[in-house]
Design a protein around this motif. Structure first.
Motif, PDB file in Angstrom:
ATOM      1  N   THR A   7      66.285 -10.345  -1.823  1.00 19.19           N
ATOM      2  CA  THR A   7      66.361  -9.041  -1.151  1.00 19.19           C
ATOM      3  C   THR A   7      66.112  -7.857  -2.079  1.00 19.19           C
ATOM      4  N   ASP A   8      65.890  -8.126  -3.365  1.00 18.48           N
ATOM      5  CA  ASP A   8      65.662  -7.026  -4.310  1.00 18.48           C
ATOM      6  C   ASP A   8      64.531  -6.115  -3.864  1.00 18.48           C
ATOM      7  N   ASP A   9      63.423  -6.692  -3.385  1.00  9.96           N
ATOM      8  CA  ASP A   9      62.248  -5.904  -3.004  1.00  9.96           C
ATOM      9  C   ASP A   9      62.005  -5.925  -1.498  1.00  9.96           C
ATOM     10  N   ILE A  10      63.040  -6.279  -0.739  1.00 11.45           N
ATOM     11  CA  ILE A  10      62.840  -6.470   0.694  1.00 11.45           C
ATOM     12  C   ILE A  10      62.516  -5.154   1.402  1.00 11.45           C
ATOM     13  N   ASP A  11      63.072  -4.049   0.917  1.00 14.14           N
ATOM     14  CA  ASP A  11      62.790  -2.762   1.549  1.00 14.14           C
ATOM     15  C   ASP A  11      61.327  -2.389   1.379  1.00 14.14           C
ATOM     16  N   LEU A  12      60.773  -2.692   0.195  1.00 15.85           N
ATOM     17  CA  LEU A  12      59.347  -2.425  -0.015  1.00 15.85           C
ATOM     18  C   LEU A  12      58.515  -3.276   0.937  1.00 15.85           C
ATOM     19  N   LEU A  13      58.870  -4.556   1.100  1.00 13.93           N
ATOM     20  CA  LEU A  13      58.131  -5.429   2.020  1.00 13.93           C
ATOM     21  C   LEU A  13      58.235  -4.907   3.448  1.00 13.93           C
ATOM     22  N   ARG A  14      59.422  -4.472   3.839  1.00 13.64           N
ATOM     23  CA  ARG A  14      59.600  -3.950   5.204  1.00 13.64           C
ATOM     24  C   ARG A  14      58.709  -2.737   5.451  1.00 13.64           C
ATOM     25  N   SER A  15      58.425  -1.981   4.422  1.00 12.87           N
ATOM     26  CA  SER A  15      57.572  -0.803   4.575  1.00 12.87           C
ATOM     27  C   SER A  15      56.102  -1.167   4.685  1.00 12.87           C
ATOM     28  N   VAL A  17      54.914  -4.306   6.203  1.00  9.52           N
ATOM     29  CA  VAL A  17      54.586  -5.256   7.269  1.00  9.52           C
ATOM     30  C   VAL A  17      55.313  -4.878   8.554  1.00  9.52           C
ATOM     31  N   SER A  18      54.926  -5.525   9.644  1.00 14.12           N
ATOM     32  CA  SER A  18      55.482  -5.185  10.952  1.00 14.12           C
ATOM     33  C   SER A  18      56.953  -5.531  11.090  1.00 14.12           C
ATOM     34  N   GLU A  19      57.332  -6.680  10.553  1.00 14.09           N
ATOM     35  CA  GLU A  19      58.707  -7.128  10.762  1.00 14.09           C
ATOM     36  C   GLU A  19      59.099  -8.124   9.682  1.00 14.09           C
ATOM     37  N   VAL A  20      60.297  -7.961   9.160  1.00 13.05           N
ATOM     38  CA  VAL A  20      60.883  -8.895   8.196  1.00 13.05           C
ATOM     39  C   VAL A  20      62.229  -9.336   8.744  1.00 13.05           C
ATOM     40  N   ILE A  21      62.438 -10.634   8.807  1.00 15.35           N
ATOM     41  CA  ILE A  21      63.665 -11.169   9.405  1.00 15.35           C
ATOM     42  C   ILE A  21      64.296 -12.150   8.419  1.00 15.35           C
ATOM     43  N   VAL A  46      61.307 -14.647   7.300  1.00 14.08           N
ATOM     44  CA  VAL A  46      60.223 -14.668   8.275  1.00 14.08           C
ATOM     45  C   VAL A  46      59.534 -13.304   8.250  1.00 14.08           C
ATOM     46  N   VAL A  47      58.218 -13.319   8.120  1.00 15.18           N
ATOM     47  CA  VAL A  47      57.445 -12.082   8.077  1.00 15.18           C
ATOM     48  C   VAL A  47      56.419 -12.108   9.201  1.00 15.18           C
ATOM     49  N   VAL A  48      56.484 -11.135  10.084  1.00 11.72           N
ATOM     50  CA  VAL A  48      55.539 -11.008  11.185  1.00 11.72           C
ATOM     51  C   VAL A  48      54.459 -10.012  10.768  1.00 11.72           C
ATOM     52  N   THR A  49      53.203 -10.446  10.823  1.00 17.43           N
ATOM     53  CA  THR A  49      52.092  -9.613  10.357  1.00 17.43           C
ATOM     54  C   THR A  49      51.117  -9.330  11.491  1.00 17.43           C
ATOM     55  N   ARG A  50      50.585  -8.101  11.495  1.00 16.00           N
ATOM     56  CA  ARG A  50      49.666  -7.706  12.560  1.00 16.00           C
ATOM     57  C   ARG A  50      48.359  -7.134  12.026  1.00 16.00           C
ATOM     58  N   SER A  51      48.071  -7.392  10.760  1.00 15.04           N
ATOM     59  CA  SER A  51      46.796  -6.969  10.181  1.00 15.04           C
ATOM     60  C   SER A  51      46.549  -7.786   8.922  1.00 15.04           C
ATOM     61  N   PRO A  52      45.296  -7.878   8.474  1.00 15.37           N
ATOM     62  CA  PRO A  52      45.030  -8.569   7.205  1.00 15.37           C
ATOM     63  C   PRO A  52      45.772  -7.939   6.035  1.00 15.37           C
ATOM     64  N   GLU A  53      45.915  -6.625   6.060  1.00 11.04           N
ATOM     65  CA  GLU A  53      46.622  -5.943   4.981  1.00 11.04           C
ATOM     66  C   GLU A  53      48.094  -6.345   4.943  1.00 11.04           C
ATOM     67  N   GLU A  54      48.695  -6.529   6.108  1.00 12.83           N
ATOM     68  CA  GLU A  54      50.088  -6.987   6.151  1.00 12.83           C
ATOM     69  C   GLU A  54      50.208  -8.424   5.641  1.00 12.83           C
ATOM     70  N   VAL A  55      49.250  -9.270   5.995  1.00 17.52           N
ATOM     71  CA  VAL A  55      49.240 -10.636   5.464  1.00 17.52           C
ATOM     72  C   VAL A  55      49.153 -10.595   3.949  1.00 17.52           C
ATOM     73  N   SER A  56      48.294  -9.736   3.435  1.00 19.45           N
ATOM     74  CA  SER A  56      48.141  -9.597   1.993  1.00 19.45           C
ATOM     75  C   SER A  56      49.453  -9.208   1.327  1.00 19.45           C
ATOM     76  N   ALA A  57      50.166  -8.251   1.906  1.00 18.27           N
ATOM     77  CA  ALA A  57      51.446  -7.821   1.348  1.00 18.27           C
ATOM     78  C   ALA A  57      52.461  -8.959   1.364  1.00 18.27           C
ATOM     79  N   ALA A  58      52.488  -9.736   2.454  1.00 19.32           N
ATOM     80  CA  ALA A  58      53.432 -10.844   2.554  1.00 19.32           C
ATOM     81  C   ALA A  58      53.141 -11.924   1.519  1.00 19.32           C
TER      82      ALA A  58
END
Length: 462
Positions: A7-15, A17-21, A46-58
């Motif tokens: 969870t150290d960088d989870i806030d950055l990931l949430r910013s 991608v569409s959804e982080v669970i 669980v990471v829900v992605t809605r664009s290639p850029e979000e997949v890249s971040a995940a």
């Protein structure tokens, strides 16, 4: 990895991608679920992605945290459960049809139903399978044999290009002219653990009305029907893709009352040429023996789900299969014995033999990773497995059937007809040795640490 570290960088990931669970959050159990209810997976995130850029971040996050990446769209076709992994949900749902070029762009996470309905507005059809409720991209990556296969080939043969995110987060275009080796691998390589496909462009075909359906005969005629079908298909035109099925309808309200709890041997298929010619072909069966029920008729191809009537709601299901080189009388007897009830509830919901060949067999090994195109028949066996014990019995039962019909089996498999650990164990049998080694070399170049290890078992070649 500890939760604090994750969870150290989870806030950055949430910013990004569409959804982080995360485990323990209200949406976690729904997010980790698969369509096959026999799979119980517990990802680290669980990471829900809605664009290639979000997949890249995940993917970059997974690499940073040393997490394996499991890719899931609609939840069909799960291989290795995503335990302690980053479960990446591709939710790039969308389709665009170009009626001028007869092509469609399809986002990862889109089900065939959306593609089919949009294409049919223009008198065109994609090469979907027996159910439009299945994800288009995942089905295609595994090959994809549907009701137009003998005329137009496999779903993977219709792909013009893929978009993919690799292990570094790079967004890549794959086509015959751009990254051709990876394009080859994705055409029937099951994804090969090389990256995350985010979309594809596919060819569509001029199919709007077909002659299709099922003929139902009593179970005591199973041998006669199966033997006649095996001989009949030797001379049918490529416009016809057909199957013979032993079906045990469950005694459930979703089944029509006249079928509940009953068994039948069925001839099913789809003729995509002139409707009158299709009717003539099926009339030969009606003249031979009058079926108990006759559901063949001309229909809009948009209604092709009516042919197999696969379940839509999630269920715990076991799926297995094998390519067949021939159908002997001894094999028919074994399939009947292992499928029809033998004094108790049947282990199998159905056993189906599909006719292959035609356009499927005319694609070369250098064009696509999909292998074993020369085999004329594919056997699929499906059972309901509500408990681990039922699953184990299903595997033992179907392995027993394969052993009895071994003289008809070359030992090769169609990977879309396998699930779970069996799909991983038998991955080499889905490909020619040359193609499997080629996939392993690509794996070594693209994902040497095997981060994408939750699909087929294609380890990096050392």
């Amino acid at each position: 990895m500890s939760e604090a570290t994750l969870t150290d960088d989870i806030d950055l990931l949430r910013s990004q991608v569409s959804e982080v669970i995360l485990p323990g959050e209200p949406a976690y159990d729904a997010a980790r679920a698969t369509w096959n209810l026999s799979v119980d997976q517990h990802p680290a995130v669980v990471v829900v992605t809605r664009s290639p850029e979000e997949v890249s971040a995940a993917v970059r996050f997974a690499e940073l945290k040393n997490l394996g990446v499991a890719v899931q769209a609609t939840g069909h076709g799960t291989k290795l459960p995503a335990d302690n992994a980053l479960l990446l949900i591709t939710a790039m749902r969308g389709v665009r049809v170009d009626p001028e070029t007869h092509t469609a762009w399809v986002g990862a996470g889109t089900k065939w139903k959306a593609v089919l309905e949009e294409a049919q507005k223009h008198g065109l059809a994609p090469l979907l399978g027996s159910s439009s409720d299945v994800g288009a991209v995942g089905f295609t990556l595994g090959g994809g044999m549907g009701w137009l296969a003998r005329k137009y080939g496999l779903a993977c043969d219709s792909v013009l290009s893929f978009e993919m995110v690799d292990i570094t987060g790079r967004i890549m275009q794959l086509s015959p002219g751009s990254n051709p080796a990876l394009f080859w691998a994705m055409r029937g390589g099951g994804g090969a653990g090389l990256g995350v496909v985010t979309s594809m462009e596919i060819q569509l075909y001029p199919v709007s009305t077909v002659y299709a359906g099922n003929l139902l005969y009593p179970p005591e005629m199973a041998h006669e029907v199966m033997a006649r079908w095996a001989e009949w298909v030797q001379d049918v035109p490529e416009e016809l893709t057909s199957a013979v099925v032993i079906m045990n309808f469950p005694p459930l309200p979703i089944v029509p009352p006249e079928l509940q709890g009953k068994s039948f041997v069925m001839v099913r298929g789809c003729y995509c040429g002139d409707v009158g010619r299709g009717e003539e072909l099926i009339d030969s069966w009606r003249a031979w023996r009058r079926p108990l029920m006759d559901f063949f008729h001309d229909m809009p191809f948009v209604q092709s789900d009516m042919i197999s009537q696969d379940p839509v709601d999630p269920i715990p299901v076991g799926i297995t299969g094998a390519w067949m080189r021939e159908i002997t009388h001894e094999a028919i007897d074994a399939i009947i014995r292992y499928t029809l009830p033998q004094g108790g509830p049947p282990t199998l919901l159905f056993a189906e033999i599909r006719h292959a060949g035609g356009a499927i067999s005319r694609v070369g090994a250098d064009e696509a990773a999909f292998s074993h195109r020369h085999h004329p028949f594919s056997l699929e066996m499906v059972g309901i497995i509500p408990t681990p014990e039922a699953h184990e019995h299903f595997l033992e039962h179907t392995e027993g059937l394969r052993a009895e019909i071994a003289p008809c089996l070359p030992g090769d498999v169609y990977i879309n007809f396998l699930e779970g650990e069996e799909a991983r164990r038998r991955t080499p049998s889905a490909f020619s040795n040359e193609s499997y080694q080629r996939l392993k070399r690509l794996k070594a170049a693209m994902d040497p640490e095997n981060t994408f290890r939750y699909g087929l078992d294609i380890p990096p070649l050392i």
